[in-house]
Design an enzyme around this catalytic site. Structure first.
Site, PDB file in Angstrom:
ATOM      1  N   GLY A  85       0.807  -1.216   0.000  1.00  0.00           N
ATOM      2  CA  GLY A  85       0.000   0.000   0.000  1.00  0.00           C
ATOM      3  C   GLY A  85       0.839   1.264   0.000  1.00  0.00           C
ATOM      4  O   GLY A  85       1.995   1.289  -0.439  1.00  0.00           O
ATOM      5  N   SER A  86       0.276   2.325   0.564  1.00  0.00           N
ATOM      6  CA  SER A  86       0.815   3.674   0.358  1.00  0.00           C
ATOM      7  C   SER A  86       2.129   3.975   1.065  1.00  0.00           C
ATOM      8  O   SER A  86       2.702   5.051   0.841  1.00  0.00           O
ATOM      9  CB  SER A  86      -0.227   4.720   0.762  1.00  0.00           C
ATOM     10  OG  SER A  86      -1.321   4.675  -0.130  1.00  0.00           O
TER      11      SER A  86
END
Length: 715
Positions: A311-312
């Site tokens: 993810g981020s």
């Protein structure tokens, strides 16, 4: 007639003589063959003779122990006992001193509460017929010293014990995925073999090498006097010291336990790395297991063996790639919200309405997917992105000293795949790769090799066979890139209304980046769509002014899809580490706290040192009445604050034990060792009691035991 009979007798005699000669020759031939042949009828005569006249006893090597970096025993061999009962009356030769079970009812009744067995169940074993001895099933095996002593104190005739060794883990599930476990291969008398974690990875080094003694024996099996003995000494297993700090590991596991009380999740992983050396200070995954019980739900160590889409948190490294390729301008702007690819695919920010036209710097703080896409689309190719990801360690094994490490997946080719990779979807990484990739940000751009073995020590000579230290790989980021990224992570956490604001602690020294990744649908294409079908994560640095730790945490399917389990745990851990390292009390925001990098105070005059510390608003404690400083704690180049105390030891030969209560074990141990004391720690945390009172004159070889409390408050 008589003459003819005589001739026949002579004839028969000759035949008998010839037959006898033939048999004699055959016997001589057989003897010669036996004397000169190594093998007869497929049997090795020398080996057969050796087996029948010699005996070889194995001299077992002791398996080495596993320790934490601060000397706590995490794995060791302990004696284990199997209870047996002699039933044969012939074993007793003196009725006044019976050597068999005399009163079965009494024996069963007294053993019942100790073995936690019903009396009737014990009697089933004791009432066996035509057997010399009996055992008591699983309840009679693996007994410890305390249980053995209780049984011995019963003074019941006919009971005995068979001693063996088993692997024991004093701290239970503490650091269990790292340590792993080892067990006896077949029964309690067999070789102990590592099957998971460090126990498996370093099995050969830990187990050592068995020796033997070979000697001539008589018919009863006893050694024959004055006969040669062949002996090979056992090579004892070596001891392994991990980089794991018991106190920091405790903080992590305590935070996981506290989170378990308030939130639900599938798994929760946290790793702490020493920001300056790359040493793993703590790593834990929940659910965990107790290696003594081996109640394992998953055999995969999340740190290295179970890659997932990050993810981020990957946006940090995408931004670094742009900076290092000279294509990043944080003040440039773009329209947030939704991006439409060339094939019509819509990729949106987590808030698909966006925040209007914003800068790329703001895009990082808001964790904007569209911002990453624009950076890649306008300035970078898939090759540039992949090359930088690989350069900082993704897509390949780190080589850390743990089994079953996987490299993850760094494959992306098409437009949408490249964009997704930029914000951590469609690729997979491991926690150890994530903390490794953060090391350039705490070492002025230098990528470090992570490690979890501190040293390997010869258990007999105490010589250090191997010692791991900071290992630099290559410089992967400029000072400007590092400075900019720290600024962006600071804004992410400490800026108002940004995605990391839930991680803010008083003083603002924790910086980092949040992450939220969708979970791929294993039964088909695409991703799961439930609110909780995500992996939340955080990758951070503390303190930003002089980084000491890198922290990475991730949780799968948290309650209501929230970052709250991670933010609560991370803030609790950082607060406790701050206190443990003797940093400022971050909960006190009403007082302005100043930082000071300690110079070398050794060999300076006492009065000069006092003036230096007073001028910088640093508290100090002088030990001894000497005019010159010979030792200091903390050491030079350590960052201290106006809330800390610096201890300076003078050249006075008459020194006394100081009061170290309420100090962290790390600070107290360092100080007392510099005073020449041998320090023993009992527990983890802060000093609550010391075995030698403050003010006691220090003598040669003096030892002191510090009782520690593991209870910390984050309030």
């Amino acid at each position: 007639m008589k003459s003819k009979r005589k001739k026949n007798n002579i004839k028969y005699s000759r035949v008998i003589i010839l037959i006898s000669l033939l048999l004699f020759c055959l016997m001589i031939f057989r003897v010669i063959k036996l004397a000169t042949s190594k093998e007869i009828d497929g049997i090795n005569l020398k080996e057969l003779a050796s087996k029948r006249t010699t005996r070889t006893d194995t001299v077992s090597a002791k398996r080495g122990s596993i320790y934490s970096s601060d000397g706590d025993i995490l794995a060791q061999n302990v004696s284990s006992y199997k209870l047996i009962a002699y039933l044969d009356e012939k074993r007793t030769t003196n009725k006044k001193n019976p050597q068999h079970i005399v009163n079965k009812e009494e024996t069963a009744e007294k053993l019942s509460p100790i073995l936690e067995m019903e009396k009737d169940e014990i009697l089933k074993y004791l009432n066996k017929e035509n057997v010399y001895q009996t055992e008591f099933g699983s309840k009679g095996k693996g007994l410890n010293e305390l249980t053995k002593k209780k049984i011995e104190d019963l003074n019941l005739p006919g009971l005995d014990f068979i001693e063996s060794f088993k692997r024991y883990y004093p701290k239970g599930q503490f650091s269990s995925y790292t340590i792993g476990y080892a067990k006896n291969e077949n029964d309690e008398n067999s070789t102990i073999k590592g099957e998971m974690g460090i126990e498996k990875q370093y099995d050969k080094i830990l187990k050592g090498e068995d020796g033997y003694t070979t000697y001539q024996k008589d018919l009863k099996g006893y050694k024959i006097a004055n006969t040669p003995v062949m002996k090979k000494d056992a090579v004892q297993g070596k001891d392994i010291y991990l980089t794991i700090d018991s106190n920091i590991q405790f903080f992590v596991e305590q935070a996981l336990n506290n989170s378990d009380k308030d939130f639900d999740w599938e798994w929760f992983h946290i790793t702490i790395l020493d920001a300056k050396s790359g040493a793993v200070l703590a790593t834990a995954t929940s659910p965990s297991f107790d290696p003594n019980k081996r109640n394992i739900s998953s055999y995969l160590d999340m740190l290295v063996a179970s890659p997932y889409e990050p993810g981020s948190t990957m946006k940090t490294f995408t931004y670094m790639a742009a900076m290092e390729n000279g294509v990043y301008n944080g003040s440039d702007t773009y329209k947030s919200g939704i991006y439409v690819t060339s094939d019509g695919t819509e990729i949106g920010d987590w808030d698909r309405g966006g925040w209007g036209t914003i800068s790329y710097d703001k895009g990082y703080a808001m964790s904007s997917n569209v911002g990453v896409i624009n950076i890649i689309n306008k300035n970078m190719s898939s090759v540039m992105l992949r090359q930088y990801f690989k350069k900082i360690g993704f897509g390949k094994k780190t080589g850390i000293e743990l089994p079953n490490e996987l490299r993850g997946n760094l494959e992306f080719k098409y437009e949408t795949e490249v964009y997704n990779a930029g914000f951590g979807q469609g690729i997979t990484t491991t926690p150890i790769q994530n903390v490794k990739a953060m090391t350039p940000l705490t070492n002025d751009g230098m990528l470090l090799e992570p490690f979890i073995i501190s040293k390997i020590v010869n258990s007999e000579t105490k010589e250090v066979d191997l010692e791991n230290k900071r290992e630099e790989i290559e410089r992967v980021a400029s000072t400007n890139t590092v400075t900019k990224m720290i600024q962006l992570m600071d804004d992410c956490v400490n800026g108002i209304g940004n995605t990391g604001s839930g991680y803010r602690i008083p003083g603002g020294e924790l910086v980092g980046k949040t992450g939220t990744a969708q979970i791929a649908n294993e039964k088909g294409g695409g991703y799961l769509s439930g609110k909780e079908d995500i992996i939340s994560s955080f990758s951070g640095i503390y303190p930003k002014s002089d980084p000491q730790i890198i922290i990475y945490a991730s949780v799968k399917k948290p309650t209501a899809g929230s970052q709250k389990p991670i933010s609560n745990a991370v803030k609790e851990i950082v607060t406790n580490i701050s206190k443990y390292y003797g940093n400022s009390d971050s909960s006190n925001t009403s007082i302005e706290i100043s930082n000071y990098k300690l110079p070398n105070l050794i060999n300076k005059k006492t009065e000069t040192v006092k003036q230096i510390l007073e001028n910088n608003n640093i508290k100090y404690s002088i030990i001894g009445n000497g005019e010159k400083i010979i030792k200091q704690s903390p050491n030079k180049n350590n960052i201290v604050t106006s809330n800390d105390t610096v201890y300076i030891i003078t050249n006075d030969s008459n020194k006394a034990v100081v009061d170290v209560t309420n100090l962290s074990s790390k600070v107290a141990k360092d100080l007392l060792q510099k005073l020449g004391l041998k320090v023993n720690l009992d527990g983890v945390g802060y000093v609550t009691e010391q075995s030698v009172a403050a003010g006691t004159n220090i003598t040669e070889n003096m030892e002191i035991t510090l009782k520690l409390s593991p209870k910390y408050s984050t309030e």
